[in-house]
Design a protein around this motif. Structure first.
Motif, PDB file in Angstrom:
ATOM      1  N   ASP A  11       0.805  -1.223   0.000  1.00 55.61           N
ATOM      2  CA  ASP A  11       0.000   0.000   0.000  1.00 55.61           C
ATOM      3  C   ASP A  11       0.840   1.278   0.000  1.00 55.61           C
ATOM      4  OD1 ASP A  11       0.890  -0.195   2.618  1.00 55.61           O
ATOM      5  OD2 ASP A  11      -1.068   0.232   3.510  1.00 55.61           O
ATOM      6  N   ARG A  12       2.165   1.158   0.054  1.00 54.84           N
ATOM      7  CA  ARG A  12       3.048   2.321  -0.005  1.00 54.84           C
ATOM      8  C   ARG A  12       3.736   2.454  -1.356  1.00 54.84           C
ATOM      9  NH1 ARG A  12       7.235   2.952   3.828  1.00 54.84           N
ATOM     10  NH2 ARG A  12       6.958   5.148   3.402  1.00 54.84           N
ATOM     11  N   GLN A  13       3.483   1.509  -2.259  1.00 56.35           N
ATOM     12  CA  GLN A  13       4.170   1.495  -3.549  1.00 56.35           C
ATOM     13  C   GLN A  13       3.493   2.421  -4.553  1.00 56.35           C
ATOM     14  OE1 GLN A  13       7.129  -0.232  -3.605  1.00 56.35           O
ATOM     15  NE2 GLN A  13       6.490  -0.464  -1.470  1.00 56.35           N
ATOM     16  N   VAL A  14       4.273   3.300  -5.137  1.00 62.35           N
ATOM     17  CA  VAL A  14       3.755   4.206  -6.167  1.00 62.35           C
ATOM     18  C   VAL A  14       3.246   3.392  -7.355  1.00 62.35           C
ATOM     19  CG1 VAL A  14       4.392   6.014  -7.822  1.00 62.35           C
ATOM     20  CG2 VAL A  14       5.222   6.120  -5.464  1.00 62.35           C
ATOM     21  N   CYS A  15       3.981   2.348  -7.731  1.00 62.61           N
ATOM     22  CA  CYS A  15       3.575   1.535  -8.885  1.00 62.61           C
ATOM     23  C   CYS A  15       2.208   0.882  -8.648  1.00 62.61           C
ATOM     24  CB  CYS A  15       4.625   0.478  -9.215  1.00 62.61           C
ATOM     25  SG  CYS A  15       4.929  -0.732  -7.912  1.00 62.61           S
ATOM     26  N   PHE A  16       1.951   0.447  -7.433  1.00 63.35           N
ATOM     27  CA  PHE A  16       0.666  -0.180  -7.126  1.00 63.35           C
ATOM     28  C   PHE A  16      -0.467   0.849  -7.204  1.00 63.35           C
ATOM     29  CE2 PHE A  16      -2.547  -1.495  -3.910  1.00 63.35           C
ATOM     30  CZ  PHE A  16      -3.020  -2.619  -4.574  1.00 63.35           C
ATOM     31  N   VAL A 139       5.984  12.900 -13.243  1.00 63.81           N
ATOM     32  CA  VAL A 139       6.388  11.484 -13.243  1.00 63.81           C
ATOM     33  C   VAL A 139       6.746  11.053 -14.664  1.00 63.81           C
ATOM     34  CG1 VAL A 139       5.603   9.107 -12.895  1.00 63.81           C
ATOM     35  CG2 VAL A 139       5.136  10.835 -11.155  1.00 63.81           C
ATOM     36  N   LEU A 140       5.905  11.405 -15.630  1.00 63.25           N
ATOM     37  CA  LEU A 140       6.156  11.046 -17.031  1.00 63.25           C
ATOM     38  C   LEU A 140       7.475  11.647 -17.524  1.00 63.25           C
ATOM     39  CD1 LEU A 140       2.595  11.401 -18.568  1.00 63.25           C
ATOM     40  CD2 LEU A 140       3.864   9.294 -18.154  1.00 63.25           C
ATOM     41  N   GLU A 141       7.705  12.902 -17.180  1.00 60.28           N
ATOM     42  CA  GLU A 141       8.954  13.547 -17.591  1.00 60.28           C
ATOM     43  C   GLU A 141      10.167  12.884 -16.959  1.00 60.28           C
ATOM     44  OE1 GLU A 141       8.192  17.630 -16.560  1.00 60.28           O
ATOM     45  OE2 GLU A 141       6.852  17.913 -18.282  1.00 60.28           O
ATOM     46  N   ALA A 142      10.024  12.443 -15.726  1.00 65.92           N
ATOM     47  CA  ALA A 142      11.144  11.782 -15.029  1.00 65.92           C
ATOM     48  C   ALA A 142      11.446  10.397 -15.603  1.00 65.92           C
ATOM     49  CB  ALA A 142      10.828  11.678 -13.531  1.00 65.92           C
TER      50      ALA A 142
END
Length: 144
Positions: A11-16, A139-142
């Motif tokens: 529940d702490r994962q950005v990808c999730f 996020v996309l730019e990174a």
């Protein structure tokens, strides 16, 4: 940098969070697009074409961050639906030009209702959605 007691907590994962949020938001679009025979990826193609048409397949692929080979079946389906045409570029035979048809241009008027319905369905303030969009753009730019 301290990632806390359990840096692998699901529940702490950005990808999730991105994965679940993406599927959930796209699910909101599904019933709005179905009457037009569209999938969400096809809708994204039309959004790009409403912004600028005609476009080369390569340009569309770069804009949508797709491989041209992945885009081809979508373009064929949209052509079968009567929303666009594909033809060899007169100035460069190697390029395939994609252009909206009259039906594709006319669909834009109906599609203009979709963002309002999505915002309504999400039940979030416009400012929150704009901030989310700005963060996702970073996020996309990174990740380029």
């Amino acid at each position: 940098m301290d990632l806390g007691k359990d840096p692998l907590a699901l529940d702490r994962q950005v990808c999730f969070a991105l994965s679940v949020a993406s599927r959930s938001v796209i699910a909101i679009y599904r019933p709005l697009l179905e009457p037009h025979g569209l999938t969400h990826p096809q809708y994204l193609v039309l959004l790009a074409l409403w912004q600028s048409s005609p476009r080369s397949v390569r340009d569309l692929a770069e804009t949508l961050r797709h491989e041209p080979a992945t885009l081809s079946p979508m373009l064929k389906r949209l052509e079968a639906l009567g929303y666009l045409t594909r033809r060899r570029d007169a100035t460069d035979e190697r390029q395939l030009a994609v252009e909206l048809t009259e039906a594709g241009r006319a669909l834009r008027a109906e599609a203009e209702k979709i963002p309002y319905r999505v915002v309504e369905r999400l039940g979030m303030e416009l400012g929150e959605l704009e901030a989310l969009h700005a963060a996702l753009t970073r996020v996309l730019e990174a990740t380029r």
